[in-house]
Motif scaffolding. Structure first.
Motif, PDB file in Angstrom:
ATOM      1  N   LYS A  42      46.025  53.581  38.749  1.00 39.25           N
ATOM      2  CA  LYS A  42      45.420  52.403  37.809  1.00 39.25           C
ATOM      3  C   LYS A  42      45.123  51.560  39.033  1.00 39.25           C
ATOM      4  O   LYS A  42      46.720  51.050  39.604  1.00 39.25           O
ATOM      5  CB  LYS A  42      45.257  52.663  36.836  1.00 39.25           C
ATOM      6  CG  LYS A  42      45.051  51.253  36.157  1.00 39.25           C
ATOM      7  CD  LYS A  42      45.396  50.556  35.193  1.00 39.25           C
ATOM      8  CE  LYS A  42      44.817  49.110  34.564  1.00 39.25           C
ATOM      9  NZ  LYS A  42      45.208  48.743  33.804  1.00 39.25           N
ATOM     10  N   PHE A  43      44.466  51.150  40.352  1.00 37.60           N
ATOM     11  CA  PHE A  43      44.495  50.466  41.725  1.00 37.60           C
ATOM     12  C   PHE A  43      44.299  49.437  41.621  1.00 37.60           C
ATOM     13  O   PHE A  43      43.454  48.707  41.343  1.00 37.60           O
ATOM     14  CB  PHE A  43      43.431  51.255  42.976  1.00 37.60           C
ATOM     15  CG  PHE A  43      44.265  50.925  43.660  1.00 37.60           C
ATOM     16  CD1 PHE A  43      45.005  51.541  44.705  1.00 37.60           C
ATOM     17  CD2 PHE A  43      43.011  49.912  44.334  1.00 37.60           C
ATOM     18  CE1 PHE A  43      45.014  50.495  46.030  1.00 37.60           C
ATOM     19  CE2 PHE A  43      43.289  49.326  45.609  1.00 37.60           C
ATOM     20  CZ  PHE A  43      43.929  49.730  47.090  1.00 37.60           C
ATOM     21  N   LEU A  44      45.252  48.175  41.367  1.00 37.94           N
ATOM     22  CA  LEU A  44      43.960  46.864  41.412  1.00 37.94           C
ATOM     23  C   LEU A  44      44.035  46.708  42.798  1.00 37.94           C
ATOM     24  O   LEU A  44      44.468  46.013  44.230  1.00 37.94           O
ATOM     25  CB  LEU A  44      45.565  45.968  41.751  1.00 37.94           C
ATOM     26  CG  LEU A  44      45.339  44.465  41.429  1.00 37.94           C
ATOM     27  CD1 LEU A  44      44.780  44.224  39.835  1.00 37.94           C
ATOM     28  CD2 LEU A  44      47.329  43.613  41.193  1.00 37.94           C
ATOM     29  N   ASP A  45      43.023  45.665  42.576  1.00 36.72           N
ATOM     30  CA  ASP A  45      41.481  45.954  43.232  1.00 36.72           C
ATOM     31  C   ASP A  45      41.865  44.372  44.048  1.00 36.72           C
ATOM     32  O   ASP A  45      40.571  43.676  43.476  1.00 36.72           O
ATOM     33  CB  ASP A  45      40.468  46.173  43.537  1.00 36.72           C
ATOM     34  CG  ASP A  45      39.234  45.783  44.509  1.00 36.72           C
ATOM     35  OD1 ASP A  45      40.041  45.863  45.623  1.00 36.72           O
ATOM     36  OD2 ASP A  45      37.938  46.066  44.326  1.00 36.72           O
ATOM     37  N   SER A  46      42.468  43.534  44.321  1.00 30.17           N
ATOM     38  CA  SER A  46      43.169  42.299  44.725  1.00 30.17           C
ATOM     39  C   SER A  46      42.046  41.453  46.273  1.00 30.17           C
ATOM     40  O   SER A  46      42.091  40.705  46.328  1.00 30.17           O
ATOM     41  CB  SER A  46      44.909  41.995  45.183  1.00 30.17           C
ATOM     42  OG  SER A  46      44.798  43.213  46.759  1.00 30.17           O
ATOM     43  N   VAL A 427      46.639  39.256  56.608  1.00 32.58           N
ATOM     44  CA  VAL A 427      46.727  40.229  55.457  1.00 32.58           C
ATOM     45  C   VAL A 427      45.738  39.259  54.804  1.00 32.58           C
ATOM     46  O   VAL A 427      45.503  37.527  54.303  1.00 32.58           O
ATOM     47  CB  VAL A 427      47.634  40.707  54.329  1.00 32.58           C
ATOM     48  CG1 VAL A 427      47.086  40.950  52.958  1.00 32.58           C
ATOM     49  CG2 VAL A 427      47.922  41.623  55.007  1.00 32.58           C
ATOM     50  N   VAL A 428      44.214  39.733  54.173  1.00 32.50           N
ATOM     51  CA  VAL A 428      43.928  39.014  53.173  1.00 32.50           C
ATOM     52  C   VAL A 428      43.446  39.239  51.828  1.00 32.50           C
ATOM     53  O   VAL A 428      43.966  40.779  51.458  1.00 32.50           O
ATOM     54  CB  VAL A 428      41.955  39.093  53.566  1.00 32.50           C
ATOM     55  CG1 VAL A 428      41.151  38.256  53.398  1.00 32.50           C
ATOM     56  CG2 VAL A 428      41.738  38.359  55.084  1.00 32.50           C
ATOM     57  N   LEU A 429      43.818  38.449  51.298  1.00 39.92           N
ATOM     58  CA  LEU A 429      42.958  38.396  49.437  1.00 39.92           C
ATOM     59  C   LEU A 429      41.689  37.542  49.271  1.00 39.92           C
ATOM     60  O   LEU A 429      42.193  36.660  49.441  1.00 39.92           O
ATOM     61  CB  LEU A 429      44.789  37.846  48.851  1.00 39.92           C
ATOM     62  CG  LEU A 429      46.338  38.179  49.036  1.00 39.92           C
ATOM     63  CD1 LEU A 429      47.183  37.700  48.321  1.00 39.92           C
ATOM     64  CD2 LEU A 429      45.983  39.826  48.536  1.00 39.92           C
ATOM     65  N   ALA A 430      41.201  38.472  48.323  1.00 43.70           N
ATOM     66  CA  ALA A 430      39.833  37.960  47.666  1.00 43.70           C
ATOM     67  C   ALA A 430      39.880  38.888  46.366  1.00 43.70           C
ATOM     68  O   ALA A 430      38.830  39.492  46.801  1.00 43.70           O
ATOM     69  CB  ALA A 430      38.888  38.408  48.781  1.00 43.70           C
ATOM     70  N   PRO A 431      40.267  38.337  45.416  1.00 41.19           N
ATOM     71  CA  PRO A 431      40.619  39.120  43.817  1.00 41.19           C
ATOM     72  C   PRO A 431      38.422  38.538  43.634  1.00 41.19           C
ATOM     73  O   PRO A 431      38.264  38.016  43.938  1.00 41.19           O
ATOM     74  CB  PRO A 431      41.699  38.633  43.184  1.00 41.19           C
ATOM     75  CG  PRO A 431      41.904  37.015  43.894  1.00 41.19           C
ATOM     76  CD  PRO A 431      41.614  36.960  45.400  1.00 41.19           C
ATOM     77  N   PRO A 432      38.530  39.009  42.542  1.00 32.71           N
ATOM     78  CA  PRO A 432      37.097  39.391  41.767  1.00 32.71           C
ATOM     79  C   PRO A 432      36.804  37.834  40.903  1.00 32.71           C
ATOM     80  O   PRO A 432      38.604  37.100  40.895  1.00 32.71           O
ATOM     81  CB  PRO A 432      37.082  39.479  41.162  1.00 32.71           C
ATOM     82  CG  PRO A 432      37.963  40.458  41.039  1.00 32.71           C
ATOM     83  CD  PRO A 432      38.958  40.220  42.189  1.00 32.71           C
TER      84      PRO A 432
END
Length: 460
Positions: A42-46, A427-432
């Protein structure tokens, strides 16, 4: 067959993957912020892929809209017909600009949108009552990224991405400094003086290449992959637009990554006090549910074209594709009806708070910056001098790869070339947009664990 002569893992696939030496795990499903892999992970798509999945995965309203459109009509050529869904999408988006941008041109990818924007900018000057055919040049920034096709890559200023193709790139673009306060501002320099210095640099570049030879200046409101979510300081974009207007050039904002709600307003330029002549959009436009991008076009350009030939001499087979337009319209309606821009602002503030609390004192974190749900973390070897890590360390690659391991199962969008196109890691973070506080906690905690283990392994 000896071990040394066995084919590499990627050779067992008929797909030309991004790296022929590596066979990626297969994603077999997704729901919300998670992607499900074939091995049960179960992969967290952050990161939403590349800041694409703004509604997460499996949004029922969007998938139903796509199914409904398939039942009605899957495809027709735009040279022959229009479709109701394309018209509705165009009205929705142009209305969102207060009709300042009065037409929408729909294509499939960000690179295609940039190509269309460049060609439209050039054609605009040929359509004027007194044509200006000498305008053939563009001014952009270093580092920057505007796409992978030859025209888009030519205006981009990302050294490593350009390098193999330099001999075949167009040479009609020049590049100036970005608005990158962490490294660009001088000690003790105010925002006003910094903006003035950058505006003077743009003015000087117009003078150097010939003020009447420039079609447009193009920039990202918040720089994505090239710099790691770097926003401009207050007053920067109005100053740059003023220089463009001084010389009669167009002002293009590339919002493919930072727009469509990613930074807390539907259009990033709403926060900058400017309206572009041409705006590129993508990624969050359709949330990854179908390939879709586009350009929004200022009314003065539309009127000029209409009084001229009336024909944009550019077209593509999948232009205005009905399924892509249905996906984009449903995505945008969901953002509006579910009040997700408000959630972007609220959860974005919480994400910033968590990042600064957990990583602000990290010995190798130089800067944390961003807007909305679009945040970047830049790494440095020395916080005082801001010295970057040697590119041979491949730091951002190791961080990204570590996140993919089963013990973390977290997407971290690692990029290089932050400082000068070659050196620098971020590093970039762009969650929904519909992310929860609990999921942000998981993202930042997981990111922290990844950094702890990567730096331990690299013995830095």
């Amino acid at each position: 067959m000896s071990a040394s002569s066995e084919p590499c893992p990627g050779m067992s696939s008929a797909v030309l993957h991004r790296d022929t030496h590596f066979l990626p795990k297969k994603a077999v499903g997704g729901k919300g912020t998670y992607i499900f892999l074939e091995d049960g992970t179960k992969f967290l798509d952050s990161t939403g892929g590349a800041a694409v999945s703004c509604l997460g995965h499996g949004h029922e309203g969007v998938t139903q809209a796509i199914k409904d459109q398939i039942d009605k009509l899957s495809y027709c050529h735009s040279a022959f017909f229009g479709t109701p869904v394309t018209e509705e999408l165009a009205r929705f988006l142009t209305d969102s600009t207060g009709r300042k941008l009065s037409k929408l041109f729909v294509v499939s990818s960000g690179s295609e949108a940039v190509e269309a924007a460049l060609k439209l900018a050039r054609q605009y000057f040929l359509e004027l009552p007194s044509p200006q055919p000498q305008r053939t040049r563009f001014i952009a920034r270093l580092p920057s990224y505007h796409g992978t096709t030859l025209g888009a890559l030519s205006v981009g200023g990302h050294v490593l991405r350009r390098e193999p193709f330099e001999p075949i790139l167009a040479n009609n673009t020049s590049h100036i400094s970005p608005c990158y306060a962490y490294r660009g501002k001088k000690e003790g320099e105010s925002d006003i003086h910094y903006v003035g210095r950058l505006a003077a640099e743009l003015d000087a570049e117009f003078q150097r290449v010939g003020p009447d030879t420039v079609c447009a200046f193009i920039a990202e409101p918040v720089v994505g992959a090239a710099l790691g979510c770097v926003p401009a300081v207050p007053g920067y974009f109005p100053a740059m637009k003023a220089v463009c207007e001084k010389y009669g050039a167009l002002f293009i904002l590339d919002e493919i990554m930072s727009g469509m709600g990613r930074c807390g307003t539907l259009h990033a330029w709403e926060q900058e006090g400017v309206v572009p002549d041409i705006q590129t959009i993508g990624k969050g436009l359709g949330g990854g549910y179908a390939p879709v991008s586009g350009i929004l076009i200022g009314d003065s350009i539309v009127q000029t074209m209409d009084k001229g030939t009336g024909v944009f001499r550019h077209g593509q087979t999948y232009q205005g594709h009905p399924i892509s337009c249905a996906a984009a319209l449903a995505t945008q309606k969901a953002i509006k009806e579910e009040s997700l821009l408000e959630n972007v602002r609220n959860m974005g503030a919480y994400l910033e708070q968590k990042l600064r609390l957990q990583l602000g004192d990290h010995p190798y974190v130089g800067d944390i910056r961003g807007k909305g749900l679009f945040w970047g973390v830049e790494f440095v070897k020395d916080k005082l001098t801001k010295e970057p890590f040697d590119p041979s360390a491949r730091l951002s690659f190791h961080i990204q790869e570590k996140g993919l391991e089963p013990g973390y199962s977290l997407s971290l969008y690692g990029c290089t070339g932050t400082v000068d196109g070659i050196q620098g890691d971020h590093v970039v973070l762009a969650p929904p947009y519909n992310i929860s506080r609990e999921e942000i906690d998981l993202i930042v905690d997981g990111f922290s664990r990844v950094l702890k283990d990567v730096f331990a392994e690299l013995d830095l």
